[in-house]
Structures are given as C-alpha cells and as structure tokens.
Design a protein around this motif. Structure first.
Motif, PDB file in Angstrom:
ATOM      1  N   ARG A 158      10.281 -11.282  -8.915  1.00  0.00           N
ATOM      2  CA  ARG A 158       9.123 -11.750  -9.674  1.00  0.00           C
ATOM      3  C   ARG A 158       7.823 -11.148  -9.162  1.00  0.00           C
ATOM      4  N   ALA A 159       7.848 -10.584  -7.962  1.00  0.00           N
ATOM      5  CA  ALA A 159       6.609 -10.129  -7.341  1.00  0.00           C
ATOM      6  C   ALA A 159       6.262  -8.713  -7.773  1.00  0.00           C
ATOM      7  N   ALA A 160       4.975  -8.460  -7.942  1.00  0.00           N
ATOM      8  CA  ALA A 160       4.484  -7.118  -8.232  1.00  0.00           C
ATOM      9  C   ALA A 160       3.742  -6.613  -7.003  1.00  0.00           C
ATOM     10  N   THR A 161       3.992  -5.358  -6.627  1.00  0.00           N
ATOM     11  CA  THR A 161       3.306  -4.808  -5.467  1.00  0.00           C
ATOM     12  C   THR A 161       1.839  -4.604  -5.800  1.00  0.00           C
ATOM     13  N   LEU A 162       1.016  -4.641  -4.774  1.00  0.00           N
ATOM     14  CA  LEU A 162      -0.423  -4.497  -4.980  1.00  0.00           C
ATOM     15  C   LEU A 162      -1.032  -3.642  -3.884  1.00  0.00           C
ATOM     16  N   SER A 163      -2.155  -3.019  -4.224  1.00  0.00           N
ATOM     17  CA  SER A 163      -2.953  -2.278  -3.262  1.00  0.00           C
ATOM     18  C   SER A 163      -4.411  -2.535  -3.597  1.00  0.00           C
ATOM     19  N   ALA A 164      -5.144  -3.105  -2.649  1.00  0.00           N
ATOM     20  CA  ALA A 164      -6.528  -3.507  -2.908  1.00  0.00           C
ATOM     21  C   ALA A 164      -7.483  -2.814  -1.947  1.00  0.00           C
ATOM     22  N   ASP A 165      -8.536  -2.214  -2.490  1.00  0.00           N
ATOM     23  CA  ASP A 165      -9.600  -1.651  -1.675  1.00  0.00           C
ATOM     24  C   ASP A 165     -10.538  -2.777  -1.243  1.00  0.00           C
ATOM     25  N   LEU A 166     -10.845  -2.819   0.040  1.00  0.00           N
ATOM     26  CA  LEU A 166     -11.656  -3.895   0.605  1.00  0.00           C
ATOM     27  C   LEU A 166     -12.885  -3.343   1.313  1.00  0.00           C
ATOM     28  N   THR A 167     -13.907  -4.171   1.407  1.00  0.00           N
ATOM     29  CA  THR A 167     -15.017  -3.957   2.324  1.00  0.00           C
ATOM     30  C   THR A 167     -14.939  -5.052   3.374  1.00  0.00           C
ATOM     31  N   CYS A 168     -14.800  -4.669   4.627  1.00  0.00           N
ATOM     32  CA  CYS A 168     -14.595  -5.638   5.704  1.00  0.00           C
ATOM     33  C   CYS A 168     -15.765  -5.611   6.676  1.00  0.00           C
ATOM     34  N   ASN A 169     -16.196  -6.790   7.088  1.00  0.00           N
ATOM     35  CA  ASN A 169     -17.251  -6.922   8.091  1.00  0.00           C
ATOM     36  C   ASN A 169     -16.628  -7.363   9.411  1.00  0.00           C
TER      37      ASN A 169
ATOM     38  N   ASP B  32     -20.383  -9.174  14.118  1.00  0.00           N
ATOM     39  CA  ASP B  32     -21.759  -8.703  13.941  1.00  0.00           C
ATOM     40  C   ASP B  32     -21.875  -7.219  14.292  1.00  0.00           C
ATOM     41  N   LEU B  33     -20.751  -6.501  14.210  1.00  0.00           N
ATOM     42  CA  LEU B  33     -20.715  -5.104  14.637  1.00  0.00           C
ATOM     43  C   LEU B  33     -20.946  -4.119  13.504  1.00  0.00           C
ATOM     44  N   GLY B  34     -20.656  -4.511  12.262  1.00  0.00           N
ATOM     45  CA  GLY B  34     -20.815  -3.604  11.135  1.00  0.00           C
ATOM     46  C   GLY B  34     -19.649  -3.705  10.181  1.00  0.00           C
ATOM     47  N   GLN B  35     -19.579  -2.766   9.240  1.00  0.00           N
ATOM     48  CA  GLN B  35     -18.576  -2.824   8.192  1.00  0.00           C
ATOM     49  C   GLN B  35     -17.711  -1.566   8.178  1.00  0.00           C
ATOM     50  N   THR B  36     -16.544  -1.722   7.567  1.00  0.00           N
ATOM     51  CA  THR B  36     -15.639  -0.605   7.386  1.00  0.00           C
ATOM     52  C   THR B  36     -14.878  -0.795   6.090  1.00  0.00           C
ATOM     53  N   ALA B  37     -14.432   0.292   5.508  1.00  0.00           N
ATOM     54  CA  ALA B  37     -13.560   0.226   4.337  1.00  0.00           C
ATOM     55  C   ALA B  37     -12.122   0.035   4.813  1.00  0.00           C
ATOM     56  N   ALA B  38     -11.344  -0.749   4.060  1.00  0.00           N
ATOM     57  CA  ALA B  38      -9.951  -1.003   4.409  1.00  0.00           C
ATOM     58  C   ALA B  38      -9.151  -1.121   3.120  1.00  0.00           C
ATOM     59  N   VAL B  39      -7.841  -1.045   3.254  1.00  0.00           N
ATOM     60  CA  VAL B  39      -6.940  -1.188   2.116  1.00  0.00           C
ATOM     61  C   VAL B  39      -5.892  -2.244   2.466  1.00  0.00           C
ATOM     62  N   LEU B  40      -5.671  -3.172   1.551  1.00  0.00           N
ATOM     63  CA  LEU B  40      -4.623  -4.181   1.694  1.00  0.00           C
ATOM     64  C   LEU B  40      -3.446  -3.781   0.824  1.00  0.00           C
ATOM     65  N   ASP B  41      -2.288  -3.568   1.429  1.00  0.00           N
ATOM     66  CA  ASP B  41      -1.058  -3.301   0.701  1.00  0.00           C
ATOM     67  C   ASP B  41      -0.115  -4.478   0.891  1.00  0.00           C
ATOM     68  N   GLY B  42       0.593  -4.852  -0.159  1.00  0.00           N
ATOM     69  CA  GLY B  42       1.539  -5.946  -0.066  1.00  0.00           C
ATOM     70  C   GLY B  42       1.912  -6.464  -1.430  1.00  0.00           C
ATOM     71  N   TRP B  43       2.194  -7.764  -1.511  1.00  0.00           N
ATOM     72  CA  TRP B  43       2.463  -8.371  -2.802  1.00  0.00           C
ATOM     73  C   TRP B  43       2.280  -9.878  -2.714  1.00  0.00           C
ATOM     74  N   LEU B  44       2.026 -10.490  -3.851  1.00  0.00           N
ATOM     75  CA  LEU B  44       1.866 -11.933  -3.976  1.00  0.00           C
ATOM     76  C   LEU B  44       3.082 -12.482  -4.717  1.00  0.00           C
ATOM     77  N   THR B  45       3.780 -13.441  -4.102  1.00  0.00           N
ATOM     78  CA  THR B  45       5.007 -13.975  -4.677  1.00  0.00           C
ATOM     79  C   THR B  45       4.799 -15.406  -5.170  1.00  0.00           C
ATOM     80  N   PRO B  46       4.832 -15.657  -6.488  1.00  0.00           N
ATOM     81  CA  PRO B  46       4.808 -17.018  -6.999  1.00  0.00           C
ATOM     82  C   PRO B  46       6.218 -17.598  -6.983  1.00  0.00           C
ATOM     83  N   PRO B  47       6.361 -18.917  -6.867  1.00  0.00           N
ATOM     84  CA  PRO B  47       7.696 -19.510  -6.771  1.00  0.00           C
ATOM     85  C   PRO B  47       8.417 -19.637  -8.106  1.00  0.00           C
ATOM     86  N   GLY B  48       7.753 -19.435  -9.231  1.00  0.00           N
ATOM     87  CA  GLY B  48       8.421 -19.555 -10.522  1.00  0.00           C
ATOM     88  C   GLY B  48       7.443 -20.008 -11.584  1.00  0.00           C
TER      89      GLY B  48
END
Length: 252
Positions: free
Chosen positions: A37-48, A51-67
């Motif tokens: 039931r799960a679809a894979t995902l890839s999300a572009d993020l801005t992460c802080n 108090d040091l600063g920011q960086t770009a990051a990518v989240l890879d994975g998937w979200l699984t609903p129970p039904g």
C-alpha cells in the motif's frame, strides 16, 4: 518536492527493521517495512541546525497507512531510508518527530515519533517513526509531511536540535477511507509544526558553522563547513582592525 514513484513500488519483498521506543512499556517493536500500500517518496528539505545555520537535505522513504477501514485508532509508519544532514562528526544517537498533515475530506494533523542509534561522520539517518491516528470522515485524504524535528546527540558536538521544512507542499500519500472510525479515543493534543524564526519561504541558506568542543582553534576548516574569521582587537591610538597577514593602519 515529494515524488510518488508508484503504489506498491516495493512489491512483496519484506524488510523488518527494529524500532526503538515504539512498543508498550519501552519495548522494541518491529514492522514489515515493505508494504504494497505504501508509495515511495523523496522530499527536498531545508534544515536548520540549531543556531549554526541551514543546509539543504533530502528525505527518502515512504509513509505506510494501515488500511482504508478503521474500527480503532491505527498505527501509521514513516520509514526514513535516508536523511543526510551532512554532519561533520559522528552522531551517537537521535530521536525525532514528524508532523503529518491531513487535507481533503478531513483537515487535521497527527505525529509520528521514533529514535535511532549511531550515525558515522557525513552519514545518513535511517529509522522509523510511528504514531496512532484514525480518520473520522470517509473519502479521499491527502497526507503530507509538514515538518520534521530531530535531536541529535554527539560526544563531540553535544545535543543539537534540527528542524527540517519541506520545500513547497509535497504530497506523501493519498488515503481512500472507506470506513472511518466512529468511536471516541483519548487522542493527545497535537500542535501544528512551527519552524523557528530562521525560516521564511524562498530564504537563502546560511551554511552551518560547526564549533566542536576542543576544536575551536584559528584556521580550523572542513570542506563545506566554515569556521568564522578571527579578528584581533583594535591596535594603536587611532584604532583600526588587524587581521593576520594584513598591514596595520593607525589613525591620525
């Protein structure tokens, strides 16, 4: 953005990962992470990073609903197969929470939480976040990851809180609810994800400046991470700043 690569993309293969702190009484829970039931995902993020600063990051994975039918609150799972914060030091442990926003026939937010172990220098976080929710309305529900907050613990850098905001409003899952839950349950209050004052849409990233205990020495530099310049106090009766390698100009 989150890109859906097809429902059931992982097919029938089963990968069982242990998830710390998600079971009753602090016991370890396990979950078959590949779900048709799960679809894979890839999300572009801005992460802080604190108090040091920011960086770009990518989240890879998937979200699984129970039904799509609910006779009780059910467990939703956000599997993180890769979240690289590019930390220039090893991480001893981490814990995190993600806010899942629901829109469509129902508008609400629920949370998924979890923790993980050691991550090598420049390594990626992997693990599972889980939380209970029950749709109260039948119909089409659009689920998206509205924000992520991770606390990393390191012997070299101490405790650092990281906030990550998806770029845009990406969709993680489309949930077709056929039979919603009609009962009542003691759902804990969930505050919406609120990034700190560091964030504004379209912002320019300020690369993190990492100060590691015992490493604050002039000229310390790692590729991609910058230490602040070192300035000396004014010199001479007329002032004037002095930096190593530059001539001194006195006032008057």
């Amino acid at each position: 953005m989150i890109r859906l690569t097809g429902r059931g993309a992982a097919a029938v293969t089963t990968a069982v990962l242990a998830v710390s702190g998600l079971g009753a009484a602090g016991q370890t829970s396990a979950r078959a992470q590949t779900n048709p039931r799960a679809a894979t995902l890839s999300a572009d993020l801005t992460c802080n990073i604190g108090d040091l600063g920011q960086t770009a990051a990518v989240l890879d994975g998937w979200l699984t609903p129970p039904g799509n039918s609910y006779d009780a609150p059910a467990r939703f799972w956000l599997h993180i197969s890769n979240l690289n914060l590019q930390a220039p030091f090893p991480i001893d442990s981490w814990n995190g929470t993600a806010w899942v926003d629901v829109s469509g026939t129902e508008n609400t937010t629920f949370q998924v939480s979890g923790s993980g172990g050691a991550v090598p220098e420049q390594g990626a976080l992997t693990g599972d976040l889980a939380g209970d929710w029950a749709p109260a309305v039948a119909g089409t529900h659009f689920l998206r990851v509205g924000g992520i907050e991770v606390t990393v613990n390191s012997a070299q850098a101490g405790t650092v809180v990281v906030q990550c905001v998806p770029n845009g409003r990406p969709r993680a899952e489309v949930l077709q609810v056929a039979a919603p839950y009609r009962g009542s349950w003691a759902r804990p209050p969930v505050r919406g994800f609120r990034p700190g004052p560091w964030y504004r849409p379209g912002m320019i990233l300020h690369r993190p400046v990492w100060d590691r205990p015992g490493w604050q020495r002039p000229g310390w530099h790692r590729p991609g991470w910058h230490s602040p310049p070192v300035y000396h106090r004014p010199v001479g009766p007329g002032g004037g700043w002095h930096r190593p390698g530059f001539p001194i100009h006195h006032g008057g």
